[in-house]
Design a protein around this motif. Structure first.
Motif, mmCIF file in Angstrom:
data_model
loop_
_atom_site.group_PDB
_atom_site.id
_atom_site.type_symbol
_atom_site.label_atom_id
_atom_site.label_comp_id
_atom_site.label_asym_id
_atom_site.label_seq_id
_atom_site.Cartn_x
_atom_site.Cartn_y
_atom_site.Cartn_z
ATOM 1 N N ALA A 166 0.841 -1.193 -0.103
ATOM 2 C CA ALA A 166 -0.099 0.080 -0.047
ATOM 3 C C ALA A 166 0.818 1.180 -0.135
ATOM 4 O O ALA A 166 0.606 2.260 -0.845
ATOM 5 C CB ALA A 166 -1.060 -0.083 1.053
ATOM 6 N N LEU A 167 1.927 1.232 0.750
ATOM 7 C CA LEU A 167 2.819 2.381 0.684
ATOM 8 C C LEU A 167 3.572 2.549 -0.614
ATOM 9 O O LEU A 167 3.749 3.600 -0.985
ATOM 10 C CB LEU A 167 3.875 2.268 1.848
ATOM 11 C CG LEU A 167 3.373 2.376 3.253
ATOM 12 C CD1 LEU A 167 4.637 2.144 4.325
ATOM 13 C CD2 LEU A 167 2.877 3.784 3.606
ATOM 14 N N SER A 168 3.791 1.510 -1.128
ATOM 15 C CA SER A 168 4.649 1.556 -2.471
ATOM 16 C C SER A 168 3.465 2.199 -3.478
ATOM 17 O O SER A 168 4.145 2.996 -4.328
ATOM 18 C CB SER A 168 5.007 -0.093 -2.867
ATOM 19 O OG SER A 168 5.964 -0.381 -2.268
ATOM 20 N N VAL A 169 2.369 1.679 -3.534
ATOM 21 C CA VAL A 169 1.218 2.241 -4.369
ATOM 22 C C VAL A 169 1.524 3.557 -4.209
ATOM 23 O O VAL A 169 1.325 4.557 -5.242
ATOM 24 C CB VAL A 169 -0.045 1.677 -4.458
ATOM 25 C CG1 VAL A 169 -1.264 2.453 -5.055
ATOM 26 C CG2 VAL A 169 -0.077 0.056 -4.684
ATOM 27 N N LEU A 170 1.156 4.147 -2.977
ATOM 28 C CA LEU A 170 1.129 5.908 -2.732
ATOM 29 C C LEU A 170 2.241 6.534 -3.206
ATOM 30 O O LEU A 170 2.515 7.722 -3.206
ATOM 31 C CB LEU A 170 0.539 5.907 -1.078
ATOM 32 C CG LEU A 170 -0.762 5.406 -1.043
ATOM 33 C CD1 LEU A 170 -0.955 5.662 0.244
ATOM 34 C CD2 LEU A 170 -1.701 6.430 -1.960
ATOM 35 N N ASP A 171 3.577 5.798 -3.214
ATOM 36 C CA ASP A 171 4.689 6.399 -3.569
ATOM 37 C C ASP A 171 4.716 6.705 -4.963
ATOM 38 O O ASP A 171 5.198 7.680 -5.348
ATOM 39 C CB ASP A 171 5.818 5.054 -3.320
ATOM 40 C CG ASP A 171 6.471 5.532 -1.782
ATOM 41 O OD1 ASP A 171 5.993 6.677 -1.034
ATOM 42 O OD2 ASP A 171 7.218 4.585 -1.368
ATOM 43 N N VAL A 172 4.202 6.012 -5.910
ATOM 44 C CA VAL A 172 4.136 6.138 -7.279
ATOM 45 C C VAL A 172 2.929 6.734 -7.667
ATOM 46 O O VAL A 172 3.133 7.531 -8.553
ATOM 47 C CB VAL A 172 4.216 4.917 -7.917
ATOM 48 C CG1 VAL A 172 5.658 4.118 -7.693
ATOM 49 C CG2 VAL A 172 3.106 3.856 -7.864
ATOM 50 N N LEU A 173 1.688 6.865 -7.028
ATOM 51 C CA LEU A 173 0.675 7.189 -7.440
ATOM 52 C C LEU A 173 -0.015 8.178 -6.075
ATOM 53 O O LEU A 173 -0.771 7.146 -5.333
ATOM 54 C CB LEU A 173 -0.360 6.298 -7.877
ATOM 55 C CG LEU A 173 -0.150 5.675 -9.125
ATOM 56 C CD1 LEU A 173 -0.860 4.706 -9.700
ATOM 57 C CD2 LEU A 173 -0.014 6.825 -10.365
ATOM 58 N N PRO A 174 0.117 9.306 -5.868
ATOM 59 C CA PRO A 174 -0.788 10.061 -4.763
ATOM 60 C C PRO A 174 -2.224 9.736 -5.110
ATOM 61 O O PRO A 174 -2.684 9.394 -5.972
ATOM 62 C CB PRO A 174 -0.368 11.555 -4.827
ATOM 63 C CG PRO A 174 0.865 11.520 -5.635
ATOM 64 C CD PRO A 174 0.723 10.128 -6.791
ATOM 65 N N PRO A 175 -3.010 10.126 -3.809
ATOM 66 C CA PRO A 175 -4.544 9.639 -4.098
ATOM 67 C C PRO A 175 -5.202 10.112 -5.366
ATOM 68 O O PRO A 175 -5.945 9.378 -5.737
ATOM 69 C CB PRO A 175 -4.905 10.275 -2.659
ATOM 70 C CG PRO A 175 -4.051 10.408 -1.688
ATOM 71 C CD PRO A 175 -2.730 10.543 -2.615
ATOM 72 N N GLY A 176 -5.066 11.459 -5.867
ATOM 73 C CA GLY A 176 -5.807 11.796 -6.981
ATOM 74 C C GLY A 176 -5.487 11.162 -8.239
ATOM 75 O O GLY A 176 -5.971 10.590 -9.274
ATOM 76 N N GLU A 177 -3.991 10.890 -8.298
ATOM 77 C CA GLU A 177 -3.517 10.248 -9.523
ATOM 78 C C GLU A 177 -3.967 8.709 -9.512
ATOM 79 O O GLU A 177 -4.219 8.084 -10.526
ATOM 80 C CB GLU A 177 -2.076 10.217 -9.554
ATOM 81 C CG GLU A 177 -1.344 11.584 -9.780
ATOM 82 C CD GLU A 177 0.116 11.743 -9.808
ATOM 83 O OE1 GLU A 177 0.527 10.711 -10.075
ATOM 84 O OE2 GLU A 177 0.538 12.812 -9.763
ATOM 85 N N LEU A 178 -3.990 8.105 -8.103
ATOM 86 C CA LEU A 178 -4.438 6.591 -8.114
ATOM 87 C C LEU A 178 -5.948 6.654 -8.649
ATOM 88 O O LEU A 178 -6.436 5.719 -9.370
ATOM 89 C CB LEU A 178 -4.478 6.214 -6.807
ATOM 90 C CG LEU A 178 -4.609 5.054 -6.395
ATOM 91 C CD1 LEU A 178 -4.252 3.942 -7.166
ATOM 92 C CD2 LEU A 178 -4.584 4.513 -4.880
ATOM 93 N N ALA A 179 -6.705 7.574 -8.196
ATOM 94 C CA ALA A 179 -8.069 7.678 -8.528
ATOM 95 C C ALA A 179 -8.357 7.840 -10.051
ATOM 96 O O ALA A 179 -9.181 7.002 -10.874
ATOM 97 C CB ALA A 179 -8.681 8.992 -7.924
ATOM 98 N N GLY A 180 -7.406 8.521 -10.812
ATOM 99 C CA GLY A 180 -7.390 8.550 -12.187
ATOM 100 C C GLY A 180 -7.140 7.231 -12.886
ATOM 101 O O GLY A 180 -7.610 6.794 -13.930
ATOM 102 N N ALA A 181 -6.007 6.650 -12.133
ATOM 103 C CA ALA A 181 -5.657 5.403 -12.866
ATOM 104 C C ALA A 181 -6.579 4.269 -12.857
ATOM 105 O O ALA A 181 -6.842 3.443 -13.756
ATOM 106 C CB ALA A 181 -4.372 4.774 -12.309
ATOM 107 N N VAL A 182 -7.253 4.268 -11.592
ATOM 108 C CA VAL A 182 -8.484 3.200 -11.487
ATOM 109 C C VAL A 182 -9.387 3.445 -12.484
ATOM 110 O O VAL A 182 -10.071 2.772 -13.204
ATOM 111 C CB VAL A 182 -8.792 3.382 -10.013
ATOM 112 C CG1 VAL A 182 -10.168 2.630 -10.067
ATOM 113 C CG2 VAL A 182 -7.946 2.811 -8.970
#
Length: 205
Positions: free
Chosen positions: A87-103
């Protein structure tokens, strides 16, 4: 259960930091992005904390500079196969807003850039995050072959302040660090102009 720590940064090591709160030192596990944005040892910091307990390791604290990051971390932990490290690794490469966009884009490759996240786990993360809220953004499920889109988030004080500093020729990494420190000093409700002034003061130190 500890939800927030405010104290002096005593140490910053790989994978964790030590926060001194009135003489008590708390070891807090953090991602690389969070550790890179912490103030120097001896300065004060505020961390939003996710607490976890296990019989083997006892209490563990995971720290973030923003509430959205902690919420995203907690949401990721609810997915089968995603532990704290992933989970920490995911947030290292994709902050919350960018993670939402990727999803929303079904961008499994972007999520797969995180250490310890293979193609199967990236697919599971995309699938299970659809429709789940993450801070100010929701993961909207896709419908009948049509890719879902995330509505553009309302401009944040952080983003606008960083943009203002970038316009002045400040490097992005320095701009983000200065704005983060300014918000720690002033609080999340501070006005944009005050945040920019405080960030410029941080850069001048």
């Amino acid at each position: 259960m500890i939800g927030r720590l405010r104290g002096v940064v005593a140490e910053i090591e790989e994978g964790h930091c030590l926060i001194d709160c009135a003489g008590v030192g708390y070891v807090v596990a953090c991602g690389a992005r969070t550790l890179g944005r912490l103030p120097a040892p001896g300065d004060e910091a505020t961390l939003h904390v996710h607490s976890q307990w296990s019989e083997d390791a006892g209490p563990r604290l995971y720290g973030f500079l923003a509430r959205d990051e902690r919420r995203a971390f907690t949401t990721l932990l609810g997915i089968q196969g995603v532990g704290p490290k992933a989970a920490l690794s995911v947030l290292d490469v994709l902050p919350p807003g960018e993670l939402a966009g990727a999803v929303a884009r079904d961008d499994k490759a972007a999520i797969g850039r995180a250490n310890g996240v293979g193609p199967k786990l990236a697919l599971r993360i995309v699938t299970e995050l659809k429709g789940k809220p993450l801070g100010d953004v929701s993961f909207t499920p896709s419908v009948a072959g049509v890719h879902a889109e995330v509505a553009p988030p309302v401009p944040s004080v952080t983003g606008e302040a960083v943009s203002a500093l970038l316009g002045l020729g400040v490097a992005e990494v320095n701009a983000r660090r200065a704005v983060d420190q300014a918000l720690i000093r002033l609080g999340d409700a501070a006005e944009l102009s005050a945040v920019i002034r405080a960030a410029l003061q941080e850069l001048g130190r």
